[in-house]
Scaffold this motif. Structure first.
Motif, PDB file in Angstrom:
ATOM      1  N   PHE A  29      15.171  60.776  14.072  1.00  0.00           N
ATOM      2  CA  PHE A  29      14.131  61.737  13.686  1.00  0.00           C
ATOM      3  C   PHE A  29      14.732  62.851  12.824  1.00  0.00           C
ATOM      4  CE2 PHE A  29      11.871  65.696  14.445  1.00  0.00           C
ATOM      5  CZ  PHE A  29      10.612  65.340  13.997  1.00  0.00           C
ATOM      6  N   ASP A  30      15.886  63.377  13.249  1.00  0.00           N
ATOM      7  CA  ASP A  30      16.489  64.485  12.490  1.00  0.00           C
ATOM      8  C   ASP A  30      16.869  64.055  11.082  1.00  0.00           C
ATOM      9  OD1 ASP A  30      16.123  66.194  14.534  1.00  0.00           O
ATOM     10  OD2 ASP A  30      18.179  66.073  15.302  1.00  0.00           O
ATOM     11  N   GLY A  31      17.396  62.834  10.976  1.00  0.00           N
ATOM     12  CA  GLY A  31      17.772  62.326   9.653  1.00  0.00           C
ATOM     13  C   GLY A  31      16.553  62.242   8.751  1.00  0.00           C
ATOM     14  N   MET A  32      15.455  61.727   9.283  1.00  0.00           N
ATOM     15  CA  MET A  32      14.236  61.588   8.464  1.00  0.00           C
ATOM     16  C   MET A  32      13.675  62.963   8.108  1.00  0.00           C
ATOM     17  SD  MET A  32      12.413  58.116   9.878  1.00  0.00           S
ATOM     18  CE  MET A  32      12.792  58.151  11.616  1.00  0.00           C
ATOM     19  N   ARG A  33      13.771  63.894   9.041  1.00  0.00           N
ATOM     20  CA  ARG A  33      13.266  65.230   8.732  1.00  0.00           C
ATOM     21  C   ARG A  33      14.110  65.906   7.634  1.00  0.00           C
ATOM     22  NH1 ARG A  33       9.940  68.914  11.048  1.00  0.00           N
ATOM     23  NH2 ARG A  33      10.222  68.597  13.256  1.00  0.00           N
ATOM     24  N   ARG A  34      15.432  65.716   7.712  1.00  0.00           N
ATOM     25  CA  ARG A  34      16.293  66.287   6.660  1.00  0.00           C
ATOM     26  C   ARG A  34      15.929  65.700   5.303  1.00  0.00           C
ATOM     27  NH1 ARG A  34      22.480  65.921   8.421  1.00  0.00           N
ATOM     28  NH2 ARG A  34      22.829  66.989   6.446  1.00  0.00           N
ATOM     29  N   VAL A  88      14.434  48.676  21.667  1.00  0.00           N
ATOM     30  CA  VAL A  88      13.159  48.650  20.972  1.00  0.00           C
ATOM     31  C   VAL A  88      12.320  49.882  21.289  1.00  0.00           C
ATOM     32  CG1 VAL A  88      11.030  47.372  20.654  1.00  0.00           C
ATOM     33  CG2 VAL A  88      13.158  46.155  21.019  1.00  0.00           C
ATOM     34  N   SER A  89      12.259  50.241  22.583  1.00  0.00           N
ATOM     35  CA  SER A  89      11.348  51.329  22.932  1.00  0.00           C
ATOM     36  C   SER A  89      11.799  52.647  22.308  1.00  0.00           C
ATOM     37  CB  SER A  89      11.212  51.452  24.447  1.00  0.00           C
ATOM     38  OG  SER A  89      12.486  51.406  25.013  1.00  0.00           O
ATOM     39  N   GLY A  90      13.122  52.866  22.273  1.00  0.00           N
ATOM     40  CA  GLY A  90      13.636  54.083  21.644  1.00  0.00           C
ATOM     41  C   GLY A  90      13.320  54.109  20.159  1.00  0.00           C
ATOM     42  N   HIS A  91      13.489  52.972  19.529  1.00  0.00           N
ATOM     43  CA  HIS A  91      13.232  52.880  18.093  1.00  0.00           C
ATOM     44  C   HIS A  91      11.761  53.202  17.805  1.00  0.00           C
ATOM     45  CE1 HIS A  91      14.185  51.068  14.065  1.00  0.00           C
ATOM     46  NE2 HIS A  91      12.869  50.963  14.049  1.00  0.00           N
ATOM     47  N   ILE A  92      10.900  52.621  18.613  1.00  0.00           N
ATOM     48  CA  ILE A  92       9.473  52.809  18.365  1.00  0.00           C
ATOM     49  C   ILE A  92       9.061  54.243  18.663  1.00  0.00           C
ATOM     50  CG2 ILE A  92       7.185  52.106  19.260  1.00  0.00           C
ATOM     51  CD1 ILE A  92       8.237  49.224  19.007  1.00  0.00           C
ATOM     52  N   GLU A  93       9.691  54.821  19.661  1.00  0.00           N
ATOM     53  CA  GLU A  93       9.393  56.220  19.989  1.00  0.00           C
ATOM     54  C   GLU A  93       9.821  57.147  18.848  1.00  0.00           C
ATOM     55  OE1 GLU A  93       7.338  56.879  22.291  1.00  0.00           O
ATOM     56  OE2 GLU A  93       7.541  58.943  21.558  1.00  0.00           O
ATOM     57  N   THR A  94      10.988  56.853  18.261  1.00  0.00           N
ATOM     58  CA  THR A  94      11.467  57.661  17.127  1.00  0.00           C
ATOM     59  C   THR A  94      10.493  57.548  15.952  1.00  0.00           C
ATOM     60  OG1 THR A  94      13.754  57.315  17.804  1.00  0.00           O
ATOM     61  CG2 THR A  94      13.414  58.020  15.533  1.00  0.00           C
ATOM     62  N   LEU A  95      10.035  56.323  15.703  1.00  0.00           N
ATOM     63  CA  LEU A  95       9.072  56.117  14.617  1.00  0.00           C
ATOM     64  C   LEU A  95       7.787  56.910  14.881  1.00  0.00           C
ATOM     65  CD1 LEU A  95       7.891  54.644  12.124  1.00  0.00           C
ATOM     66  CD2 LEU A  95       7.324  52.736  13.634  1.00  0.00           C
ATOM     67  N   ARG A  97       7.344  59.566  16.635  1.00  0.00           N
ATOM     68  CA  ARG A  97       7.576  61.010  16.472  1.00  0.00           C
ATOM     69  C   ARG A  97       7.612  61.379  14.997  1.00  0.00           C
ATOM     70  NH1 ARG A  97      12.960  63.670  18.383  1.00  0.00           N
ATOM     71  NH2 ARG A  97      12.294  65.771  17.835  1.00  0.00           N
ATOM     72  N   ALA A  98       8.332  60.574  14.220  1.00  0.00           N
ATOM     73  CA  ALA A  98       8.473  60.883  12.789  1.00  0.00           C
ATOM     74  C   ALA A  98       7.128  60.747  12.084  1.00  0.00           C
ATOM     75  CB  ALA A  98       9.513  59.964  12.161  1.00  0.00           C
ATOM     76  N   ALA A  99       6.389  59.693  12.420  1.00  0.00           N
ATOM     77  CA  ALA A  99       5.102  59.473  11.745  1.00  0.00           C
ATOM     78  C   ALA A  99       4.139  60.621  12.041  1.00  0.00           C
ATOM     79  CB  ALA A  99       4.510  58.136  12.192  1.00  0.00           C
ATOM     80  N   GLU A 100       4.236  61.161  13.254  1.00  0.00           N
ATOM     81  CA  GLU A 100       3.345  62.271  13.620  1.00  0.00           C
ATOM     82  C   GLU A 100       3.773  63.577  12.958  1.00  0.00           C
ATOM     83  OE1 GLU A 100       2.043  60.646  17.969  1.00  0.00           O
ATOM     84  OE2 GLU A 100       3.143  62.553  17.884  1.00  0.00           O
ATOM     85  N   ALA A 101       5.087  63.810  12.936  1.00  0.00           N
ATOM     86  CA  ALA A 101       5.565  65.138  12.535  1.00  0.00           C
ATOM     87  C   ALA A 101       5.777  65.300  11.034  1.00  0.00           C
ATOM     88  CB  ALA A 101       6.873  65.454  13.266  1.00  0.00           C
TER      89      ALA A 101
END
Ligand SMILES: Cc1cc2nc3c(=O)[nH]c(=O)nc-3n(C[C@H](O)[C@H](O)[C@H](O)COP(=O)(O)O)c2cc1C
Length: 342
Positions: A29-34, A88-95, A97-101
């Motif tokens: 998430f942090d990488g995508m936000r940066r 898988v679940s962690g990956h999907i959770e990260t996605l 979060r990123a898609a929402e934020a």
């Protein structure tokens, strides 16, 4: 942002044509936000790998392997990835979060080529909020009995299967290792894919002569790597109605401009961001904007496809004669007998 940079890709409206390709930077998430903060037009999240799916609770080694012995400049960008959620679940959770934020589109990526069961995860990625799905398909054809046609059929079956399951746009990231690149790309278009990414770039295993072992270092790309995708984008862009993303070899706005001149809709970059840091995205986009205005263009639409294959009289002959001309120039320069003297 300059309105003239606005770009459409996979049906998504982007502020400009430069997107962050899948890499460890887009695994968290942090990488995508940066990357969003650095003005990426969109991010492609690191792939959800078939192996992750098959072994949900196994700490998948890919990213830590990347860390080992990678390009020293990039070392700081291959951290331990403490916030990468393996499985898988962690990956999907990260996605999710990123898609929402994030305000920019987050494109999910799914990697694999074996039998289709795991492909149902495309639906989970869609449900987690992916704006589109990139299929990172790669099969190293080590089965010597499998023909090129059979392997291509497997790719097509996967894409058909995924298209039937999801309603978000689906693009296909290909390697250049097809006998007839143009044919597989047009087949993908005809079965309903929404775009292609030309091309992926893989690990380049090497031997370590000290340990007599196999090295698995990451070798980042350089602009010397753009010629193959540049050629294919230029040869295909005018023939395709679906979206075309270029990738491999970007270091600055220079390669971005070249890919746009060849006819790419967007250009994806990973190595440059790993080498210089995610903030390099800002320098690339600023460089593109500056180049356009210094050269009297007000929009990317004005340069897109300006040097595509249709502007070259008989592209195939062009490629061959250039090569022959280079050979004979070299022969003349070095006082060698030329091909014509034989
Ligand atoms: C360390 C590393 C990790 C990557 N991980 C992925 C991935 O998870 N999924 C994917 O489709 N491509 C992945 N790629 C490929 C990049 O997205 C990109 O297609 C390729 O590196 C060529 O672009 P470049 O020349 O800008 O690096 C990775 C590349 C690197 C260097």
């Amino acid at each position: 942002m300059n309105q003239g940079l606005a770009t459409r890709y996979l049906g998504l409206e982007l502020a400009h044509p430069v997107i962050a390709s899948a890499s460890p930077l887009t695994a968290t998430f942090d990488g995508m936000r940066r990357l969003e903060d650095a003005h990426a037009a969109a991010v492609v999240m690191a792939s959800l790998f078939e192996e992750q799916i098959r072994a949900e609770d196994t700490r998948y080694a890919t990213f830590t392997e990347y860390t080992a012995g990678c390009h020293p400049e990039a070392a700081t960008y291959f951290p331990e990835l403490p916030d990468y959620r393996y499985g898988v679940s962690g990956h999907i959770e990260t996605l999710r979060r990123a898609a929402e934020a994030l305000d920019i589109p987050v494109i999910a990526s799914l990697n694999g080529v074996s039998d289709a069961g795991w492909l149902d995860y495309a639906v989970e990625l869609e449900q987690a909020g992916a704006a589109a799905l990139e299929l990172n398909l790669y099969l190293l054809p080590t089965d010597l009995a499998a023909s090129g046609r059979e392997i291509e059929q497997r790719y097509l079956d996967i894409v058909r299967h995924v298209k039937a399951k999801v309603s978000i746009p689906v693009s296909v990231k290909l390697s250049p290792f097809f006998t007839a690149v143009g044919n597989i790309v047009t087949q993908l278009e005809s079965i309903g894919a929404d775009g292609v990414v030309l091309f992926n770039r893989f690990f380049r295993p090497d031997f370590d002569l000290e340990t007599l072992g196999v090295k698995r270092e990451v070798v980042l790309s350089t602009p010397a790597d753009i010629h193959l995708p540049l050629t294919w984008i230029a040869l295909l862009s005018r023939h395709l109605k679906f979206s075309l993303a270029a990738g491999t070899g970007v270091d600055s706005h220079v390669e971005i401009v070249k890919f746009l001149l060849a006819g790419a809709d967007v250009v994806a970059t990973a190595s440059a961001l790993l080498r210089h840091g995610p903030e390099h995205m800002t320098a690339i986009v600023d460089g593109l904007e500056r180049w356009l205005s210094q050269n009297g263009f007000v929009s990317v639409a004005e340069i897109r496809g300006r040097l595509d294959g249709t502007h070259v009289d008989r592209a195939e002959r062009f490629l061959r004669t250039q090569y022959l001309r280079t050979l004979s120039d070299y022969a003349l320069d070095h006082a060698l007998p030329t091909a014509h003297t034989h």
